[in-house]
Scaffold this active site. Structure first.
Site, mmCIF file in Angstrom:
data_model
loop_
_atom_site.group_PDB
_atom_site.id
_atom_site.type_symbol
_atom_site.label_atom_id
_atom_site.label_comp_id
_atom_site.label_asym_id
_atom_site.label_seq_id
_atom_site.Cartn_x
_atom_site.Cartn_y
_atom_site.Cartn_z
ATOM 1 N N ARG A 1 -6.017 10.436 -1.190
ATOM 2 C CA ARG A 1 -5.495 10.940 -2.462
ATOM 3 C C ARG A 1 -6.622 11.231 -3.434
ATOM 4 O O ARG A 1 -6.570 12.189 -4.210
ATOM 5 C CB ARG A 1 -4.519 9.928 -3.064
ATOM 6 C CG ARG A 1 -3.187 9.869 -2.320
ATOM 7 C CD ARG A 1 -2.188 8.949 -3.000
ATOM 8 N NE ARG A 1 -2.488 7.543 -2.796
ATOM 9 C CZ ARG A 1 -2.840 6.690 -3.733
ATOM 10 N NH1 ARG A 1 -2.946 7.103 -4.990
ATOM 11 N NH2 ARG A 1 -3.082 5.428 -3.459
ATOM 12 N N HIS B 1 0.851 -1.185 0.000
ATOM 13 C CA HIS B 1 0.000 0.000 0.000
ATOM 14 C C HIS B 1 0.887 1.235 0.000
ATOM 15 O O HIS B 1 1.902 1.271 0.699
ATOM 16 C CB HIS B 1 -0.903 -0.019 1.246
ATOM 17 C CG HIS B 1 -2.037 0.949 1.187
ATOM 18 N ND1 HIS B 1 -1.878 2.301 1.374
ATOM 19 C CD2 HIS B 1 -3.364 0.758 0.975
ATOM 20 C CE1 HIS B 1 -3.053 2.901 1.276
ATOM 21 N NE2 HIS B 1 -3.964 1.984 1.024
#
Length: 573
Positions: A255, A235
């Site tokens: 994000r 990740h």
């Protein structure tokens, strides 16, 4: 057996009490077959509760299960078993309905039907999700259903060995983590649901004492094969601190809502790696970019990069990212609306695992099944988001039914006093070990070498060096010391964890060395392109090492639905 020992008999034993283990136990109980589940944690404290992405299903007429299978195979870079992908895609809707039957309510369920979310890298939105957090709610629904069925669930039991006689499993041996009392469980069949091996890296999203490679060691020592252990997903944004919570993931939604990634120069570094999509690039590109910035000296002092949300309106963060905001307040007393988050790439998911058959998740050992992150076959070199959770439910049901039917057909129970004595002697020897080598220090040594030499980007020299360093740890293990104290038998568990970590590390390093190509999450800096010759699965055992196994062909109708797959097997963005 010690004087405090427990001898138990059941038809089906499930090792692991996470989502896949509980779903398997439920299926066995609903079939009217005796079942028991054991876990080294409680049923509410498992890795499954970390999941937040939703379950893939086929919610609309615009989508078909065939397309879900095609998307899965595309994402896998052509390393997933097509038969496994078809099983999961066909069964996804049923799995969602099973969860609803257990009381789980999905967003938009009822008169409005089940809502769906787009998790990226797919042709259609098909991820069903509960109103709140997916993992905890799924785990709670399964736990409550198991309770209603009166499934015996034993927590704090560490399984040290599967009991096997002449290629057939007949139970498991272990001990209580609190008082050390031994458990001998006779069973007609065993379902292994003990997770993956992401904890063999320095930073991992799993808990401190989980995903240490238990599944790989237990299966390999029982006589099963492992498949593609080198294929591990990282990740892009795991927390670096505090130590007790290192690896906790910051959702990719951060994000998606406009969060930016910065290096120690204040540069928005994704301009160098994907100027078109920037932070919205694919997960492996973002993780590789962060890794490169850190390796080249542009990371933070602690070895991370910065994820910045401070430029976003405060209301946006509070409304759209409440879990991220609250998590950072709780763990670091950090207000993400004003200060950036220090993050680093983090081992998240084992895409390889125990070799299993696609029809029922059975292994090479008669009566032994492996499911969930312990198994392999569905994900290949890159996992389609939303597939990990649905896989738990689909193959939990299938393996549970298969194990129950296997037990029902037996005409006698196999036993081996010698295998039991060996398991007991193994624990006794470790308890008597008083060497000067610290178990936890050796575990850290393995995690350090795996992070240094077999992290996101790998090369021949690094992998070879990693194997040499691993051999040094294996030599030191002979002089390991185990110390039981008032706090319980955790040090004994660490000794077995170390064995699992070392075996998982060796399998990973040897397979990564053999896979001289870049494909999905397996990135070889010295072999930057996919190799058609390596569009194969790598199968490993301690005795034979690495062998190549062809991937079954993709059915023509499914192949026609796969998009943007060039001849080299590497999907285009």
């Amino acid at each position: 057996m010690s004087s405090l020992g427990h001898q138990i008999a059941t038809s089906v034993l499930v090792v692991g009490t996470g989502g896949s283990g509980l779903r398997a136990a439920i299926e066995v109980a609903e079939a009217g077959i005796a079942v028991m589940a054991v876990g080294k944690r409680t049923a509410g404290d498992t890795h499954s509760v970390m999941a937040s992405e939703g379950h893939n299903l086929i919610p609309t007429a615009a989508d078909r299960w065939e397309q879900h299978a095609a998307d899965t195979l595309r994402a896998s870079c052509l390393l997933a078993d097509p038969r496994t992908a078809l099983v999961v895609a066909r069964s996804a809707a049923r799995a969602i309905h099973d969860l609803e039957r257990y009381g789980l309510r999905f967003d938009g369920s009822g008169d409005r039907g089940i809502g769906q979310r787009d998790l990226g890298t797919r042709t259609n939105p098909r991820a069903a999700f509960p109103v709140d957090h997916t993992g905890p709610e799924v785990q709670e629904a399964l736990r409550e259903r198991a309770e209603r069925l009166a499934v015996p669930v034993l927590p704090n039991v560490y399984v040290t060995r599967l009991l096997v006689d002449d290629g057939t499993v007949f139970g498991a041996y272990g001990f209580d983590l609190v008082n050390g009392s031994r458990y001998l469980v006779h069973a007609d069949s065993v379902i292994l649901a003990t997770g993956g091996h992401t904890r063999i890296w320095r930073r991992a999203s799993s808990g401190r004492d989980e995903n240490t490679g238990d599944s790989l060691r237990l299966a390999a020592e029982a006589g099963a094969r492992l498949r593609d252990p080198e294929l591990v997903q990282f990740h892009p944004s795991g927390l670096i601190k505090p130590d007790i919570a290192a690896g906790t993931l910051v959702s990719e939604r951060a994000r998606g809502e406009g969060g930016t990634l910065l290096n120690n120069l204040g540069e928005r570094f994704m301009t160098r790696y994907d100027p078109g999509r920037m932070e919205l690039s694919s997960r492996h590109k973002v993780a590789l970019a962060a890794y490169t910035e850190i390796k080249e000296g542009r990371g933070s002092q602690a070895g991370g990069v910065w994820l910045d949300l401070s430029h976003l309106p405060r209301d946006t963060v509070l409304m759209r990212l409440p879990q991220v905001h609250q998590t950072l307040l709780d763990l670091q007393m950090l207000d993400v609306t004003s200060d950036p988050i220090e993050v680093a790439p983090t081992a998240q998911y084992s895409m390889g695992g125990v070799w299993v058959r696609p029809q029922d998740s059975s292994t090479d050992v008669n009566g032994l099944y492996a499911i969930g992150e312990a198994a392999s076959g569905l994900h290949g070199a890159d996992r389609l988001q939303g597939n990990s959770l649905i896989e738990l439910i689909v193959y939990g049901r299938i393996a549970g039914r298969a194990a129950a039917e296997y037990s029902a057909k037996l005409t006698g129970q196999r036993r081996s006093p010698g295998a039991i004595r060996d398991a007991e002697g193994d624990v006794n020897r470790l308890l008597a070990a008083d060497g000067d080598q610290n178990i936890r220090a050796m575990q850290r040594s393995v995690r350090d070498l795996m992070t240094r030499h077999a992290g996101i980007a790998r090369d021949e020299a690094g992998l070879t060096a990693g194997l040499a360093q691993l051999e040094e740890v294996e030599t030191r293990m002979v002089d390991g010391g185990v110390h039981v104290d008032i706090g319980g038998f955790q040090d004994l568990a660490h000794a077995f964890d170390l064995r699992s970590t070392v075996l998982a590390a060796r399998a990973t390093l040897e397979c990564a060395l053999e896979r001289r190509e870049t494909r999905g999450w397996h990135i070889r800096s010295d072999y930057p392109d996919p190799s058609p010759e390596l569009q194969v699965n790598l199968v490993w055992t301690p005795e034979t090492g690495v062998r190549r196994e062809p991937v079954p062909p993709v059915p023509t109708d499914i192949a026609e639905l796969m998009r943007d797959i060039p001849a080299d097997g590497k999907p285009r963005p």
